[in-house]
Design a protein around this motif. Structure first.
Motif, PDB file in Angstrom:
ATOM      1  N   ALA A  47       2.033   9.662  -5.521  1.00 39.41           N
ATOM      2  CA  ALA A  47       2.561  10.988  -5.159  1.00 39.41           C
ATOM      3  C   ALA A  47       3.601  11.454  -6.159  1.00 39.41           C
ATOM      4  O   ALA A  47       3.637  12.637  -6.540  1.00 39.41           O
ATOM      5  CB  ALA A  47       3.153  10.929  -3.751  1.00 39.41           C
ATOM      6  N   GLN A  48       4.469  10.537  -6.607  1.00 40.05           N
ATOM      7  CA  GLN A  48       5.489  10.902  -7.592  1.00 40.05           C
ATOM      8  C   GLN A  48       4.847  11.323  -8.908  1.00 40.05           C
ATOM      9  O   GLN A  48       5.254  12.287  -9.546  1.00 40.05           O
ATOM     10  CB  GLN A  48       6.436   9.722  -7.808  1.00 40.05           C
ATOM     11  N   THR A  49       3.837  10.599  -9.305  1.00 36.30           N
ATOM     12  CA  THR A  49       3.134  10.951 -10.534  1.00 36.30           C
ATOM     13  C   THR A  49       2.495  12.329 -10.412  1.00 36.30           C
ATOM     14  O   THR A  49       2.561  13.160 -11.333  1.00 36.30           O
ATOM     15  CB  THR A  49       2.065   9.897 -10.839  1.00 36.30           C
ATOM     16  N   ALA A  50       1.864  12.590  -9.259  1.00 34.34           N
ATOM     17  CA  ALA A  50       1.239  13.898  -9.051  1.00 34.34           C
ATOM     18  C   ALA A  50       2.271  15.017  -9.055  1.00 34.34           C
ATOM     19  O   ALA A  50       2.049  16.098  -9.618  1.00 34.34           O
ATOM     20  CB  ALA A  50       0.465  13.900  -7.729  1.00 34.34           C
ATOM     21  N   ALA A  51       3.453  14.760  -8.416  1.00 32.40           N
ATOM     22  CA  ALA A  51       4.505  15.781  -8.380  1.00 32.40           C
ATOM     23  C   ALA A  51       5.035  16.061  -9.781  1.00 32.40           C
ATOM     24  O   ALA A  51       5.283  17.213 -10.154  1.00 32.40           O
ATOM     25  CB  ALA A  51       5.636  15.330  -7.456  1.00 32.40           C
ATOM     26  N   THR A  52       5.223  15.005 -10.571  1.00 29.74           N
ATOM     27  CA  THR A  52       5.715  15.185 -11.939  1.00 29.74           C
ATOM     28  C   THR A  52       4.728  16.008 -12.759  1.00 29.74           C
ATOM     29  O   THR A  52       5.093  16.900 -13.522  1.00 29.74           O
ATOM     30  CB  THR A  52       5.960  13.819 -12.593  1.00 29.74           C
ATOM     31  N   GLN A  53       3.437  15.681 -12.592  1.00 26.51           N
ATOM     32  CA  GLN A  53       2.427  16.431 -13.328  1.00 26.51           C
ATOM     33  C   GLN A  53       2.394  17.886 -12.887  1.00 26.51           C
ATOM     34  O   GLN A  53       2.265  18.805 -13.710  1.00 26.51           O
ATOM     35  CB  GLN A  53       1.061  15.780 -13.108  1.00 26.51           C
ATOM     36  N   ALA A  54       2.542  18.142 -11.571  1.00 29.42           N
ATOM     37  CA  ALA A  54       2.550  19.518 -11.075  1.00 29.42           C
ATOM     38  C   ALA A  54       3.755  20.285 -11.583  1.00 29.42           C
ATOM     39  O   ALA A  54       3.659  21.468 -11.961  1.00 29.42           O
ATOM     40  CB  ALA A  54       2.536  19.508  -9.542  1.00 29.42           C
ATOM     41  N   GLN A  55       4.942  19.636 -11.590  1.00 27.21           N
ATOM     42  CA  GLN A  55       6.150  20.294 -12.094  1.00 27.21           C
ATOM     43  C   GLN A  55       6.018  20.624 -13.574  1.00 27.21           C
ATOM     44  O   GLN A  55       6.406  21.693 -14.033  1.00 27.21           O
ATOM     45  CB  GLN A  55       7.364  19.390 -11.865  1.00 27.21           C
ATOM     46  N   SER A  56       5.454  19.702 -14.328  1.00 35.56           N
ATOM     47  CA  SER A  56       5.253  19.954 -15.749  1.00 35.56           C
ATOM     48  C   SER A  56       4.295  21.104 -15.968  1.00 35.56           C
ATOM     49  O   SER A  56       4.506  21.978 -16.820  1.00 35.56           O
ATOM     50  CB  SER A  56       4.729  18.680 -16.420  1.00 35.56           C
ATOM     51  N   ALA A  57       3.230  21.142 -15.154  1.00 38.83           N
ATOM     52  CA  ALA A  57       2.277  22.241 -15.277  1.00 38.83           C
ATOM     53  C   ALA A  57       2.917  23.574 -14.918  1.00 38.83           C
ATOM     54  O   ALA A  57       2.677  24.595 -15.566  1.00 38.83           O
ATOM     55  CB  ALA A  57       1.068  21.970 -14.381  1.00 38.83           C
ATOM     56  N   ALA A  58       3.770  23.551 -13.860  1.00 39.34           N
ATOM     57  CA  ALA A  58       4.455  24.796 -13.469  1.00 39.34           C
ATOM     58  C   ALA A  58       5.390  25.275 -14.571  1.00 39.34           C
ATOM     59  O   ALA A  58       5.492  26.465 -14.861  1.00 39.34           O
ATOM     60  CB  ALA A  58       5.224  24.572 -12.170  1.00 39.34           C
ATOM     61  N   GLY A  59       6.127  24.319 -15.196  1.00 34.01           N
ATOM     62  CA  GLY A  59       7.019  24.703 -16.289  1.00 34.01           C
ATOM     63  C   GLY A  59       6.263  25.292 -17.453  1.00 34.01           C
ATOM     64  O   GLY A  59       6.673  26.289 -18.060  1.00 34.01           O
ATOM     65  N   GLN A  60       5.119  24.693 -17.778  1.00 35.44           N
ATOM     66  CA  GLN A  60       4.313  25.233 -18.860  1.00 35.44           C
ATOM     67  C   GLN A  60       3.787  26.616 -18.511  1.00 35.44           C
ATOM     68  O   GLN A  60       3.747  27.515 -19.365  1.00 35.44           O
ATOM     69  CB  GLN A  60       3.168  24.270 -19.165  1.00 35.44           C
ATOM     70  N   GLU A  70       0.824  -1.206   0.000  1.00 39.59           N
ATOM     71  CA  GLU A  70       0.000   0.000   0.000  1.00 39.59           C
ATOM     72  C   GLU A  70       0.867   1.269   0.000  1.00 39.59           C
ATOM     73  O   GLU A  70       0.564   2.255  -0.682  1.00 39.59           O
ATOM     74  CB  GLU A  70      -0.931  -0.011   1.218  1.00 39.59           C
ATOM     75  N   ALA A  71       1.989   1.257   0.784  1.00 39.72           N
ATOM     76  CA  ALA A  71       2.879   2.427   0.831  1.00 39.72           C
ATOM     77  C   ALA A  71       3.550   2.667  -0.520  1.00 39.72           C
ATOM     78  O   ALA A  71       3.698   3.799  -0.967  1.00 39.72           O
ATOM     79  CB  ALA A  71       3.932   2.229   1.922  1.00 39.72           C
ATOM     80  N   GLU A  72       3.987   1.582  -1.190  1.00 42.32           N
ATOM     81  CA  GLU A  72       4.608   1.731  -2.506  1.00 42.32           C
ATOM     82  C   GLU A  72       3.628   2.305  -3.510  1.00 42.32           C
ATOM     83  O   GLU A  72       3.971   3.165  -4.336  1.00 42.32           O
ATOM     84  CB  GLU A  72       5.139   0.383  -2.980  1.00 42.32           C
ATOM     85  N   GLU A  73       2.396   1.840  -3.469  1.00 47.00           N
ATOM     86  CA  GLU A  73       1.385   2.370  -4.383  1.00 47.00           C
ATOM     87  C   GLU A  73       1.127   3.856  -4.106  1.00 47.00           C
ATOM     88  O   GLU A  73       0.991   4.658  -5.036  1.00 47.00           O
ATOM     89  CB  GLU A  73       0.091   1.562  -4.240  1.00 47.00           C
ATOM     90  N   ALA A  74       1.083   4.238  -2.813  1.00 46.60           N
ATOM     91  CA  ALA A  74       0.861   5.648  -2.465  1.00 46.60           C
ATOM     92  C   ALA A  74       2.024   6.517  -2.919  1.00 46.60           C
ATOM     93  O   ALA A  74       1.840   7.631  -3.422  1.00 46.60           O
ATOM     94  CB  ALA A  74       0.656   5.782  -0.950  1.00 46.60           C
ATOM     95  N   ALA A  75       3.280   6.014  -2.758  1.00 45.34           N
ATOM     96  CA  ALA A  75       4.453   6.788  -3.193  1.00 45.34           C
ATOM     97  C   ALA A  75       4.456   6.974  -4.701  1.00 45.34           C
ATOM     98  O   ALA A  75       4.800   8.036  -5.221  1.00 45.34           O
ATOM     99  CB  ALA A  75       5.729   6.082  -2.737  1.00 45.34           C
ATOM    100  N   ALA A  76       4.068   5.928  -5.428  1.00 44.59           N
ATOM    101  CA  ALA A  76       4.023   6.037  -6.884  1.00 44.59           C
ATOM    102  C   ALA A  76       3.001   7.076  -7.315  1.00 44.59           C
ATOM    103  O   ALA A  76       3.224   7.873  -8.233  1.00 44.59           O
ATOM    104  CB  ALA A  76       3.712   4.669  -7.492  1.00 44.59           C
TER     105      ALA A  76
END
Length: 472
Positions: A64-77, A56-62
């Protein structure tokens, strides 16, 4: 005799305790086996629970990482869109009041000077007059106070201004901008700045290893030769060796020809310089420099560059022509394993040559004139303790030669004096921190013909505020 039945009974009675003990042992073994099985079942349950929690923790971390990547990409755009809008409109959002926070530093210097000869009448025979040698008055002296302001202007430029305060007068020693992100090893500097020719010329006096500059530096370039103009330098993209080349063009600020470069288009001075350096093992490094400079003498009459001619008891003025200099410098540094905190040694040597030409008027005679002179020094400074350093320096000037035209053939005394200016300097300084220094320096000055001047300097230097690192 016993009867058979009686004997059987006796034997049975004897075996009863053993049977009872055997039954008890079997019960204990069964109990132990039961406890072991219960522990195994409990551990299996706990391991399964932990494995579930890990998954469950590994799934939650994955996630969170996906959400962070999407947020960083949105910020760059969003940033790219904002920059595109800024470039289209030419407007920038207002910066916060604390976005520009320059570094401020104040250098306090002063001390005490003792000499055998009157410093106001001292000269360097054949090179400097009494008003140019720059020795302080005997006794206590405030010296120069330096105020520096510096900061990154934005992502492309850095700015610095340095003001000298001395005897109630304020002057701008340096006030320049410098690029930070051109790339390709290129840097552009513009405004007022100390030239990068020589080794100590671009070093402010509070960072000198001795209280005063070398004789050849003082005679040919002044304390620090500066110009109002532009500098372009390039550093080669090499890892094993340091290579820098550059050039400067502009108008000299003061020395060696004050008030002679006014009201003229274009460059009145140009320089070229190159530096080669690198490491020697883990404890040593070096830098070798070569440079050249040419400066127009200007359109006004000048008698300062050739004070030796004052011995002719006539008025000597130089018009037009140029001042051409070139030099070599070398610095070697040693510190155990590259750490100079506790122990280090620095050796510096410089040689300069000057060719001064123009039209000379000496009394009633006028003709072309060329003066060819040179000078050099070597010095070594050894830090033997985190707080203590000692240093030794030797200066010497070469009187050179004067090439006179036909119009000056009969002018009296137009030959360099048969004298070689020399000077020995020894110093010891104590620096209880990087912000304070006390220096004691002794000099035997034989730079003026017929005089030996024993000089003692006691100097203090205090640094208040943040101050950038100094050159290699």
């Amino acid at each position: 005799m016993f009867k058979p039945n009686m004997m059987v009974c006796v034997i049975a009675l004897a075996l009863l305790p053993a049977a009872a003990r055997a039954q008890q042992t079997n019960q204990q073994l069964e109990e132990i086996r039961k406890q072991i099985q219960e522990m195994k079942d409990s551990y299996d349950t706990r391991i399964q629970a932990l494995e579930k929690q890990l998954k469950e923790a590994e799934e939650a971390a994955a996630k969170a990482q996906t959400a962070a990547t999407q947020a960083q990409s949105a910020a760059g755009q969003a940033k790219q869109s904002a920059e595109s809008a800024t470039q289209a409109t030419g407007l920038r959002p207002p910066a916060s009041p604390s976005a520009f926070n320059p570094g401020l530093s104040l250098i306090l210097m002063g001390g005490y000077y003792n000499s055998d000869q009157d410093p106001r009448t001292r000269t360097v025979t054949g090179f400097l007059g009494s008003d140019e040698y720059g020795l302080p008055d005997r006794g206590f002296d405030l010296g120069e106070t330096e105020l520096q302001i510096s900061a990154n202007v934005d992502h492309l430029f850095y700015g610095q201004a340095t003001f000298a305060i001395e005897d109630g007068a304020i002057s701008a020693e340096e006030a320049f901008f410098q690029t930070t992100a051109i790339g390709y090893g290129l840097t552009v500097k513009g405004g007022r700045f100390f030239s990068s020719i020589g080794y100590f010329n671009s070093v402010h006096n509070h960072a000198w290893d001795f209280q005063d500059p070398a004789l050849v530096q003082k005679a040919f370039l002044g304390d620090n030769f500066g110009l109002d103009g532009v500098q372009v330098s390039w550093i080669a993209p090499l890892s094993a060796v340091y290579i820098e080349v550059g050039g400067e063009g502009g108008k000299p600020v003061e020395f060696p020809f004050p008030d002679s470069f006014n009201n003229k288009n274009g460059f009145q001075v140009g320089t070229l310089f190159a530096h080669l350096g690198g490491d020697i093992g883990a404890s040593s490094s070096y830098r070798f420099g070569v440079w050249g400079m040419t400066a127009e003498n200007g359109l006004t009459n000048i008698d300062q560059p050739i004070p030796a001619l004052d011995f002719t008891n006539t008025t000597n003025t130089l018009t037009g022509g140029s001042d051409n200099l070139w030099g070599l410098d070398f610095v070697y540094k040693w510190a155990p394993n590259g750490d100079p905190s506790y122990q280090n040694f620095k050796f510096v040597a410089e040689w300069m040559h000057r060719s001064l030409n123009g039209t000379l008027t000496s009394g009633a005679n006028t003709g072309p004139f060329i003066a060819s002179q040179s000078g050099w020094y070597v010095q070594g400074v050894y830090q033997f303790h985190p707080y203590w350093r000692v240093g030794l320096r030797y200066d010497q000037m070469n009187e050179g030669s004067y090439d006179l035209g036909t119009g000056l053939g009969g002018a009296p005394g137009l030959t360099p004096p048969d004298f070689t200016p020399r000077r020995w300097s020894a110093m010891v300084d104590w620096s209880p921190s990087e912000f304070s220094r006390f220096r004691l320096q002794f000099q035997q000055d034989k730079s003026q013909q017929g005089l030996t001047d024993n000089q003692v300097f006691l100097q203090y230097i205090f640094s208040l505020g943040t101050h950038g690192a100094h050159k290699f």
